[in-house]
Design a protein around this motif. Structure first.
Motif, PDB file in Angstrom:
ATOM      1  N   LYS A 181       0.857  -1.205   0.080  1.00 46.16           N
ATOM      2  CA  LYS A 181       0.020   0.221  -0.130  1.00 46.16           C
ATOM      3  C   LYS A 181       0.910   1.250  -0.052  1.00 46.16           C
ATOM      4  O   LYS A 181       2.017   1.396   0.812  1.00 46.16           O
ATOM      5  N   GLU A 236       1.643   0.243  -5.585  1.00 46.29           N
ATOM      6  CA  GLU A 236       1.382  -0.987  -5.053  1.00 46.29           C
ATOM      7  C   GLU A 236       1.548  -2.159  -6.172  1.00 46.29           C
ATOM      8  O   GLU A 236       1.538  -2.020  -7.173  1.00 46.29           O
ATOM      9  N   ASN A 237       1.949  -3.494  -5.411  1.00 44.44           N
ATOM     10  CA  ASN A 237       2.140  -4.391  -6.251  1.00 44.44           C
ATOM     11  C   ASN A 237       3.546  -4.502  -7.110  1.00 44.44           C
ATOM     12  O   ASN A 237       3.722  -5.309  -7.866  1.00 44.44           O
ATOM     13  N   THR A 262       2.917   4.400   3.814  1.00 40.36           N
ATOM     14  CA  THR A 262       3.071   3.193   2.944  1.00 40.36           C
ATOM     15  C   THR A 262       3.404   1.979   3.834  1.00 40.36           C
ATOM     16  O   THR A 262       3.782   1.951   5.007  1.00 40.36           O
TER      17      THR A 262
END
Length: 200
Positions: free
Chosen positions: A59, A81-82, A107
């Motif tokens: 995140k 993200e990811n 984050t």
């Protein structure tokens, strides 16, 4: 606890996009993960530290930069993200990092230490396949960026950036995007207007 479970599930699903995992594989992976929460401007890795973890953004967003001899920050990586963000040179060589990895907003990161990753390669062999493919992809991306930096004009760089990384531009300040592309903020503003005019 629920938030941690969701974050872990996010990473497991990310692995499953490339490799197959059994229940016992997932248990082995989860036991070796560390969740790190960062506030805006917190540093995940500082210049001079050795990178000892692979880092997955669950995140928020991170940017990596180095400071030149004039004291100017030069952005080398952006991540949302990811995405995985790391100083791979430091991680692989064991040498002190020449960059800082900093949170661009609140984050959440999942870390796997180098030692634990080595254990996972033995316990869950498919994890080795995952990282082999990820490293290949990272190398290709680095080669493309190196080629672009020396042979492609700024407008083409910007268009390729927007095309390859949809939705990322709104997540970072203009000065970071401009630094990443190797141009001034003013020129970035001009390129953005030109691009919007061309696609409208």
């Amino acid at each position: 606890m629920m938030e941690s479970d969701n974050v872990i599930s996010q990473l497991i699903n990310h692995f499953k996009e490339i490799i197959t995992l059994e229940d016992q594989d997932i248990e082995a992976i989860v036991s070796k993960l560390e969740i790190v929460h960062l506030q805006k401007k917190d540093c995940l890795l500082r210049e001079g530290q050795v990178s000892k973890h692979m880092r997955f953004i669950a995140k928020g967003s991170l940017h990596a930069y180095y400071t030149d001899e004039k004291g100017k920050e030069n952005t080398t990586q952006l991540g949302i993200e990811n995405w995985w963000v790391n100083d791979l040179y430091s991680y692989l060589s064991g040498q002190p990092s020449r960059m800082c990895i900093q949170a661009n907003e609140g984050t959440t990161v999942i870390q796997i230490s180098k030692e634990n990753l080595e254990l996972l390669y033995k316990e869950v062999p498919s994890i080795s396949d995952f990282w082999r493919l990820k490293m290949q992809s990272a190398y290709v991306t680095l080669q493309e960026r190196t080629f672009e930096h020396s042979r492609v004009d700024a407008y083409t760089k910007y268009r390729n950036f927007v095309s390859a990384y949809r939705n990322i531009e709104q997540r970072f300040p203009q000065f970071m995007i401009a630094s990443y592309l190797g141009i001034t903020v003013e020129y970035l503003s001009y390129l953005r207007k030109k691009h919007l005019s061309d696609v409208s």
